[in-house]
Design a protein around this motif. Structure first.
Motif, PDB file in Angstrom:
ATOM      1  N   SER A 473     -22.688 -36.186 -10.398  1.00  0.00           N
ATOM      2  CA  SER A 473     -23.364 -35.267  -9.476  1.00  0.00           C
ATOM      3  C   SER A 473     -24.522 -34.521 -10.140  1.00  0.00           C
ATOM      4  O   SER A 473     -25.133 -33.659  -9.509  1.00  0.00           O
ATOM      5  CB  SER A 473     -22.354 -34.251  -8.936  1.00  0.00           C
ATOM      6  N   PHE A 474     -24.820 -34.828 -11.410  1.00  0.00           N
ATOM      7  CA  PHE A 474     -25.892 -34.136 -12.119  1.00  0.00           C
ATOM      8  C   PHE A 474     -27.180 -34.144 -11.278  1.00  0.00           C
ATOM      9  O   PHE A 474     -27.511 -35.158 -10.659  1.00  0.00           O
ATOM     10  CB  PHE A 474     -26.145 -34.832 -13.463  1.00  0.00           C
ATOM     11  N   PRO A 475     -27.893 -33.011 -11.203  1.00  0.00           N
ATOM     12  CA  PRO A 475     -27.735 -31.779 -11.989  1.00  0.00           C
ATOM     13  C   PRO A 475     -26.731 -30.779 -11.422  1.00  0.00           C
ATOM     14  O   PRO A 475     -26.629 -29.673 -11.949  1.00  0.00           O
ATOM     15  CB  PRO A 475     -29.144 -31.205 -11.986  1.00  0.00           C
ATOM     16  N   GLY A 476     -26.013 -31.146 -10.358  1.00  0.00           N
ATOM     17  CA  GLY A 476     -24.976 -30.261  -9.844  1.00  0.00           C
ATOM     18  C   GLY A 476     -23.659 -30.556 -10.526  1.00  0.00           C
ATOM     19  O   GLY A 476     -23.593 -31.182 -11.572  1.00  0.00           O
ATOM     20  N   GLY A 477     -22.568 -30.108  -9.933  1.00  0.00           N
ATOM     21  CA  GLY A 477     -21.242 -30.419 -10.470  1.00  0.00           C
ATOM     22  C   GLY A 477     -20.744 -29.363 -11.421  1.00  0.00           C
ATOM     23  O   GLY A 477     -21.173 -28.211 -11.402  1.00  0.00           O
ATOM     24  N   GLY A 478     -19.837 -29.763 -12.284  1.00  0.00           N
ATOM     25  CA  GLY A 478     -19.172 -28.838 -13.194  1.00  0.00           C
ATOM     26  C   GLY A 478     -20.105 -28.303 -14.264  1.00  0.00           C
ATOM     27  O   GLY A 478     -21.226 -28.765 -14.453  1.00  0.00           O
ATOM     28  N   GLY A 522     -34.689 -29.511 -14.015  1.00  0.00           N
ATOM     29  CA  GLY A 522     -35.752 -29.223 -13.051  1.00  0.00           C
ATOM     30  C   GLY A 522     -36.330 -30.489 -12.448  1.00  0.00           C
ATOM     31  O   GLY A 522     -36.593 -30.550 -11.240  1.00  0.00           O
ATOM     32  N   TYR A 523     -36.501 -31.532 -13.277  1.00  0.00           N
ATOM     33  CA  TYR A 523     -37.049 -32.789 -12.772  1.00  0.00           C
ATOM     34  C   TYR A 523     -36.135 -33.382 -11.705  1.00  0.00           C
ATOM     35  O   TYR A 523     -36.603 -33.802 -10.637  1.00  0.00           O
ATOM     36  CB  TYR A 523     -37.222 -33.785 -13.928  1.00  0.00           C
ATOM     37  N   ARG A 537     -30.669 -44.905 -13.238  1.00  0.00           N
ATOM     38  CA  ARG A 537     -31.672 -45.615 -14.044  1.00  0.00           C
ATOM     39  C   ARG A 537     -32.474 -44.635 -14.898  1.00  0.00           C
ATOM     40  O   ARG A 537     -32.718 -44.879 -16.084  1.00  0.00           O
ATOM     41  CB  ARG A 537     -32.599 -46.409 -13.123  1.00  0.00           C
ATOM     42  N   ILE A 538     -32.878 -43.499 -14.299  1.00  0.00           N
ATOM     43  CA  ILE A 538     -33.646 -42.493 -15.044  1.00  0.00           C
ATOM     44  C   ILE A 538     -32.762 -41.862 -16.135  1.00  0.00           C
ATOM     45  O   ILE A 538     -33.223 -41.637 -17.266  1.00  0.00           O
ATOM     46  CB  ILE A 538     -34.183 -41.401 -14.103  1.00  0.00           C
ATOM     47  N   LEU A 539     -31.508 -41.591 -15.820  1.00  0.00           N
ATOM     48  CA  LEU A 539     -30.611 -41.018 -16.826  1.00  0.00           C
ATOM     49  C   LEU A 539     -30.441 -41.957 -18.017  1.00  0.00           C
ATOM     50  O   LEU A 539     -30.429 -41.521 -19.180  1.00  0.00           O
ATOM     51  CB  LEU A 539     -29.246 -40.709 -16.201  1.00  0.00           C
TER      52      LEU A 539
END
Length: 911
Positions: A473-478, A522-523, A537-539
């Motif tokens: 869930s990045f950038p959300g989640g834990g 932020g991105y 893919r970006i990660l």
């Protein structure tokens, strides 16, 4: 002949090819041991083979002529008809490079990896011819696994060769050397006497148990070192039970074994004398006699416990035997697969089938044994369909195969007597001098299957990378503060590896790195992705440059499947970039869904069903370990990682003094194991004192299932913690049963700031079913006492048990309301039906049915229905409703519902 004749054994140079492994020649070591044992000879060795193996031949003045040895017709024309200027120059340079030696006997080895080599024969003939001119009194002797008919034909043609070993038995050659002027026939040797060639067909009995230990003292073993280790060859048996029509191994069709006691004594001696634990067994097939192998493996483990070995094997070994082999030190098996075509397998007649090959390779892979597969091509019986079937086999099996070597028929001594006669007579050869084309190069390249040498695999320094990927869930989640179980499991493993002096360990925590990286967050917030694949893919593009090549990549799947997708994306990329590396998934989610993950993702090499650090150690050491004493907890790599990337220093350190639980709660999946195990109190003391020095105000979060499993031991632990400076602040989980106020007072004095109490339910009936022996009145008294001594109480309540009703909700609300002053935090969890729990194993006993069709294999909990109550969809709605009502009540009372580790982190931050 002088009193102490001078013997030189010569290993001449030859073009690099199959079998040229970085290990000293066993036939030479065996012969040297026999000759030295007599005490009658001066013995020396010229080893030019090692120059080729080490690629150091390039600087030699003979290196440029090596290619000539592959021009078979040209070489035989040179030997039999017209001298070839280039070959003469090459031969002279080889002799000069060897120091222009003089001796009474020159013994040339003409085999490699127990196979008769045409290139070795040619270079030996060239050298022998030149030496006979310069030293006509010297005896020229050839030895190796040369078929009798070949040897006799060669002796009849080349008069400068004085003797040829026919039976591959070193004792035969020893008899020849010691015969003096006696021209009587010698069993196993054809030699030149006054009246021509002398030989006999009378056979010599092979006495392997009389063979002295191989002597490697003539070799410069430093030049055979690979990654700082030397791999010594050894033979347990000689011969082969099979009679493959294409093979010219002279011992096929018969088999002899050394006594197991001799094998283990020899290996123990060689290991100590030459300071190595690495061996390559030269047997034609290690599993030719499974009963013998079954007895050998336990003996190896008992007598030579640190041994690591590789061997050739016929791919029809049972999993049970493979387990025993691994326990006995097996790290790699070189499987003689040859073809994946049933027609060719039947023709070759090695008693293998495609099914047996697949099972053997898969089982070995599962056990952590490296699979080195050899394939054969170029046989005249071979058809395109046979190659196609083998290509399909490679495509299907490549996740389980570590290395493949294609042997084109003719490369490794596969040449017939008819071919030899054609070369000797100058007729057009049946086989062309031109090397036959490889059939599998294209698919091996496409599948990224390497062709690593046996020795490279055995000695390679294993690097291990431990990776925590960002949450899906990045950038959300834990937050980064709820990552404790991952850190504890990883650093238990790393600490054990360091205790075993295993170097090359890497630690990458992308959850922490990206969690504090404002620009990356932020991105992703500014650029929402339409599909998860786009984000992944970006990660991967961000993570991949930071990941070095490793032998093993360990992906920890924390908090069930919360980071599964990101881990899969990076793992897929790494497997493609480094196909020989092992991808390992582990963690809580893997414990329950190992089969589903393994079946679905072929690029994952292994899915672990345990967090035990010993399992990690076994994978790296490639053998079952003896029960290992845990290493002292070492978080230095974690601290270094944070400092390197400018991240916030750790607020607390995760630790456990025990593992497992003595209770058998019906809903519990026993992630830590049902068997209760305590860490040695002395090691706990050292660990905690070391952790206390890592921070100015050290904080420890204990992950024990319950710190009060044994109150006597807890008392001793508290005495230790009370004396640690600087003072520890810590949090732990406790069972609210048999906890006295005196104990709580002592805990507070020893630094306890926060206790997580597993209340679960306030319903007396369910309390009895849960098996902790809790009752509401005692819980209230314990919470009061803990609060009285300044300890924050955090309780957990589970809602949505089978057949739960409004009464359960009322009991929970009443308890929390009545004890509000003694409670700081409340966790409200929904009941999850998890694999490995008693209720999952015996659903009928608890009045439920499980709908396995709704199990996605990637969710925390299984759908279930109450047989005499609510179906799953209504039950799920009821759970959510009750959970929301209780959470609203908790909030209305001014309490928070927060992850315990996050709560404790905030508590110590704001102290």
């Amino acid at each position: 002949m002088p009193k102490s004749p001078h013997i030189i054994i010569w290993l001449p140079p030859s073009p690099m090819g199959p079998g040229m492994i970085k290990s000293p020649a066993l036939d030479v070591a065996n012969l040297a041991a026999l000759i030295r044992q007599t005490g009658r000879y001066r013995l020396g060795l010229i080893d030019q083979r090692v120059d080729v193996i080490n690629a150091s031949a390039a600087s030699s003045n003979w290196a440029s002529g090596l290619f000539l040895l592959n021009q078979f017709s040209r070489c035989f024309d040179h030997l039999l008809k017209c001298p070839d200027h280039a070959l003469n120059a090459f031969t002279k340079n080889v002799i000069v490079n060897a120091g222009s030696p003089k001796a009474d006997f020159f013994i040339f080895s003409i085999s490699v990896l127990e196979q008769f080599s045409l290139q070795y024969l040619i270079v030996s003939l060239c050298l022998a011819k030149a030496l006979k001119v310069s030293q006509p009194c010297a005896k020229i002797v050839f030895f190796g696994n040369c078929p009798k008919k070949h040897a006799r034909k060669l002796m009849a043609v080349f008069s400068f060769v004085d003797a040829f070993l026919e039976d591959g038995n070193e004792f035969s050659l020893l008899d020849y050397l010691g015969r003096g002027r006696d021209n009587s026939p010698v069993k196993g040797v054809i030699f030149r006497a006054d009246k021509g060639l002398t030989y006999t067909d009378e056979r010599r009995v092979l006495g392997l148990n009389k063979m002295p230990r191989p002597y490697f003292g003539l070799f410069d073993l430093r030049r055979y070192s690979s990654s700082g280790k030397v791999v010594l060859p050894y033979e347990i048996s000689r011969g082969c039970a099979n009679k493959c029509f294409f093979c010219y191994y002279i011992h096929k069709g018969k088999l002899a074994h050394k006594d197991i006691g001799k094998v283990t004594d020899d290996l123990a001696f060689l290991s100590k004398k030459y300071k190595t634990n690495y061996f390559h067994f030269m047997d034609a097939a290690i599993n030719s006699d499974e009963a013998y192998l079954n007895r050998l493996c336990p003996a190896l483990r008992a007598r030579v416990p640190k041994i690591n070995w590789s061997a050739l094997a016929i791919p029809n070994i049972s999993k049970r035997l493979l387990i025993s082999m691994k326990a006995g030190g097996c790290r790699q098996l070189r499987w003689g697969v040859e073809y994946a075509s049933p027609k060719m397998l039947k023709l070759i007649s090695k008693k293998t089938t495609l099914d047996s090959i697949i099972d053997a390779i898969k089982n070995a892979h599962e056990l952590g044994i490296y699979n080195y597969v050899t394939l054969l091509s170029g046989l005249k019986q071979e058809a395109k369909a046979d190659i196609d079937k083998t290509n399909k086999f490679l495509a299907r099996m490549h996740p389980y195969i570590d290395s493949v070597k294609e042997c084109v028929w003719g490369e490794l001594g596969h040449f017939s007597l008819a071919y030899l006669e054609a070369l000797l007579c100058g007729r057009p050869a049946i086989e062309s001098d031109k090397k036959k084309a490889e059939q599998y190069a294209s698919i091996l390249k496409k599948l990224n299957i390497p062709s690593e040498d046996i020795i490279e695999v055995l000695t390679a320094p294993h690097r291990a990378a431990f990776i925590i990927s960002p949450q899906d869930s990045f950038p959300g989640g834990g937050t980064v503060d709820d990552d404790g179980r991952s850190l504890l499991s990883i650093f238990k493993a790393i600490s054990l590896l360091k205790a075993r002096n295993i170097a090359g360990i890497e630690y990458l925590n992308f959850l922490l790195l990206f969690g504090e990286h404002a620009k990356i967050q932020g991105y992703f917030l500014r650029h929402p992705f339409r599909t998860p694949e786009g984000k992944e893919r970006i990660l991967v593009e961000l993570m991949a440059p930071l990941v070095k090549k490793s032998s093993f990549y360990f992906f920890y799947i924390s908090w069930w499947d919360r980071n599964l997708r990101t881990a899969l994306a990076l793992a897929r990329y790494l497997k493609k970039a480094h196909p020989s590396s092992k991808i390992i998934f582990w963690g809580p989610h893997c414990n329950f869904y190992s089969k589903e993950i393994s079946r679905k993702y072929a690029f994952i090499d292994k899915v672990l069903r345990t967090d035990a650090p010993e399992t990690i150690l076994e994978l790296l050491e490639k053998k079952a370990t003896v029960p290992a004493a845990p290493g002292l907890m070492d978080y230095s790599m974690h601290i270094d990682f944070l400092a390197k990337h400018g991240l916030t220093p750790p607020v607390l350190f995760d630790y456990e003094t025990s593992c497992g639980c003595k209770h058998n709660c019906f809903y519990c999946s026993s992630l830590s194991g049902k068997a209760l195990w305590f860490k040695d109190i002395f090691l706990v003391s050292k660990d905690l004192r070391a952790l206390a020095k890592l921070a100015i105000e050290p904080n420890v979060y204990f992950h024990d299932d319950a710190l009060n499993m044994d109150n006597g031991r807890l008392g001793a632990l508290l005495d230790i913690m009370a004396g640690i400076k600087p003072r520890l602040s810590w949090s732990c989980y406790m069972i609210a049963k048999d906890v006295s106020e005196a104990l709580l007072k002592k805990m507070a004095y020893a630094g306890c700031r926060h206790i997580r109490w597993g209340i679960e339910t306030l319903d007396p009936y369910k309390q009895r079913a849960i098996d902790k022996g809790l009752n509401t009145q005692e819980i209230a008294k314990i919470l009061f006492a803990a609060n009285r001594h300044g300890i924050d109480n955090q309780i957990s309540v589970i809602v949505g048990f089978p057949y739960e009703c409004s009464k359960d909700l009322d009991l929970a609300i009443d308890f929390i309301t009545n004890n509000r002053k003694n409670i700081s935090c409340v966790n409200v969890y929904q009941f999850k039906l998890r694999r490995n729990s008693p209720i999952y194993a015996y659903p009928g006993k608890f009045g439920i049915s499980i709908d396995h069709t709704l199990d996605s294999g990637s969710t925390d909990g299984m759908p279930f229905s109450e047989k005499n109550g609510l179906p799953w969809q209504l039950k799920k709605s009821q759970q959510e409703y009750i959970s929301n009502i209780l959470k609203l009540k908790v909030k209305s009372l001014g309490l928070i519902d927060q992850d315990p580790r996050i709560y404790f982190s905030n508590l110590v931050r704001h102290a």
